[in-house]
Design a protein around this motif. Structure first.
Motif, PDB file in Angstrom:
ATOM      1  N   MET A  44      34.558 -65.710 -45.353  1.00 40.30           N
ATOM      2  CA  MET A  44      33.217 -65.609 -45.885  1.00 40.30           C
ATOM      3  C   MET A  44      32.644 -64.234 -45.597  1.00 40.30           C
ATOM      4  O   MET A  44      32.880 -63.677 -44.536  1.00 40.30           O
ATOM      5  N   THR A  45      31.858 -63.751 -46.518  1.00 39.83           N
ATOM      6  CA  THR A  45      31.216 -62.457 -46.319  1.00 39.83           C
ATOM      7  C   THR A  45      29.810 -62.666 -45.748  1.00 39.83           C
ATOM      8  O   THR A  45      29.281 -63.780 -45.744  1.00 39.83           O
ATOM      9  N   SER A  46      29.219 -61.568 -45.289  1.00 39.44           N
ATOM     10  CA  SER A  46      27.918 -61.662 -44.627  1.00 39.44           C
ATOM     11  C   SER A  46      26.838 -62.201 -45.560  1.00 39.44           C
ATOM     12  O   SER A  46      25.996 -62.995 -45.141  1.00 39.44           O
ATOM     13  N   TRP A  47      26.848 -61.809 -46.825  1.00 34.84           N
ATOM     14  CA  TRP A  47      25.796 -62.283 -47.721  1.00 34.84           C
ATOM     15  C   TRP A  47      25.944 -63.781 -48.006  1.00 34.84           C
ATOM     16  O   TRP A  47      24.953 -64.471 -48.219  1.00 34.84           O
ATOM     17  N   GLN A  48      27.175 -64.280 -48.001  1.00 36.58           N
ATOM     18  CA  GLN A  48      27.373 -65.719 -48.195  1.00 36.58           C
ATOM     19  C   GLN A  48      26.856 -66.504 -46.992  1.00 36.58           C
ATOM     20  O   GLN A  48      26.249 -67.559 -47.150  1.00 36.58           O
ATOM     21  N   ILE A  49      27.080 -65.983 -45.800  1.00 33.93           N
ATOM     22  CA  ILE A  49      26.599 -66.655 -44.587  1.00 33.93           C
ATOM     23  C   ILE A  49      25.079 -66.633 -44.537  1.00 33.93           C
ATOM     24  O   ILE A  49      24.455 -67.622 -44.150  1.00 33.93           O
ATOM     25  N   VAL A  50      24.467 -65.520 -44.951  1.00 33.52           N
ATOM     26  CA  VAL A  50      22.999 -65.437 -44.982  1.00 33.52           C
ATOM     27  C   VAL A  50      22.440 -66.514 -45.903  1.00 33.52           C
ATOM     28  O   VAL A  50      21.486 -67.223 -45.550  1.00 33.52           O
ATOM     29  N   ARG A  51      23.019 -66.683 -47.061  1.00 27.02           N
ATOM     30  CA  ARG A  51      22.544 -67.703 -47.991  1.00 27.02           C
ATOM     31  C   ARG A  51      22.826 -69.119 -47.487  1.00 27.02           C
ATOM     32  O   ARG A  51      22.029 -70.032 -47.712  1.00 27.02           O
ATOM     33  N   LEU A  52      23.931 -69.295 -46.787  1.00 29.80           N
ATOM     34  CA  LEU A  52      24.232 -70.584 -46.178  1.00 29.80           C
ATOM     35  C   LEU A  52      23.187 -70.934 -45.118  1.00 29.80           C
ATOM     36  O   LEU A  52      22.675 -72.061 -45.084  1.00 29.80           O
ATOM     37  N   ALA A  90       9.943 -66.290 -47.752  1.00 31.29           N
ATOM     38  CA  ALA A  90       9.383 -64.938 -47.701  1.00 31.29           C
ATOM     39  C   ALA A  90      10.437 -63.929 -47.252  1.00 31.29           C
ATOM     40  O   ALA A  90      10.495 -62.805 -47.771  1.00 31.29           O
ATOM     41  N   ASN A  91      11.279 -64.316 -46.314  1.00 36.92           N
ATOM     42  CA  ASN A  91      12.337 -63.423 -45.844  1.00 36.92           C
ATOM     43  C   ASN A  91      13.360 -63.164 -46.949  1.00 36.92           C
ATOM     44  O   ASN A  91      13.834 -62.040 -47.109  1.00 36.92           O
ATOM     45  N   LEU A  92      13.707 -64.183 -47.723  1.00 40.37           N
ATOM     46  CA  LEU A  92      14.628 -63.987 -48.843  1.00 40.37           C
ATOM     47  C   LEU A  92      14.029 -63.065 -49.890  1.00 40.37           C
ATOM     48  O   LEU A  92      14.713 -62.182 -50.427  1.00 40.37           O
ATOM     49  N   TRP A 105      17.160 -55.225 -46.930  1.00 36.48           N
ATOM     50  CA  TRP A 105      17.247 -55.199 -45.472  1.00 36.48           C
ATOM     51  C   TRP A 105      17.090 -56.617 -44.950  1.00 36.48           C
ATOM     52  O   TRP A 105      16.087 -57.282 -45.210  1.00 36.48           O
ATOM     53  N   CYS A 106      18.097 -57.106 -44.219  1.00 37.31           N
ATOM     54  CA  CYS A 106      18.074 -58.463 -43.695  1.00 37.31           C
ATOM     55  C   CYS A 106      18.591 -58.437 -42.260  1.00 37.31           C
ATOM     56  O   CYS A 106      19.747 -58.056 -42.012  1.00 37.31           O
ATOM     57  N   PRO A 107      17.759 -58.831 -41.294  1.00 37.56           N
ATOM     58  CA  PRO A 107      18.182 -58.808 -39.890  1.00 37.56           C
ATOM     59  C   PRO A 107      19.441 -59.638 -39.614  1.00 37.56           C
ATOM     60  O   PRO A 107      20.307 -59.206 -38.857  1.00 37.56           O
ATOM     61  N   LEU A 108      19.556 -60.826 -40.215  1.00 33.81           N
ATOM     62  CA  LEU A 108      20.735 -61.659 -39.979  1.00 33.81           C
ATOM     63  C   LEU A 108      21.999 -60.970 -40.468  1.00 33.81           C
ATOM     64  O   LEU A 108      23.043 -61.023 -39.814  1.00 33.81           O
TER      65      LEU A 108
END
Length: 69
Positions: A1-9, A43-45, A53-56
């Motif tokens: 899994m890539t970082s953007w997939q984990i963020v959305r998960l 709001a973060n999304l 820019w996303c801290p996670l």
């Protein structure tokens, strides 16, 4: 899994859990204040879509997760 997939998960999981805990008709209802978490995640999304820019995602990259597209 890539970082953007984990963020959305993470975001999807947090939204569904907070809705389950915050909607009065839910069998898992605890308090209406759980809906504040839903608003915060939304709001973060929105912010991360506009600023890229996303801290996670930064944390995940530092942990060695490969970044996505």
């Amino acid at each position: 899994m890539t970082s953007w997939q984990i963020v959305r998960l993470f975001a999807g999981t947090f939204i569904l859990v907070s809705l389950a805990l915050g909607v009065p008709s839910s069998p898992l209802f605890v308090s209406g204040w759980w809906l504040a978490l839903t608003a915060f995640v939304g709001a973060n999304l929105l912010q991360s879509a506009l600023t890229r820019w996303c801290p996670l995602e930064i944390i995940l990259r530092r942990l060695g997760v490969r970044s996505g597209c």
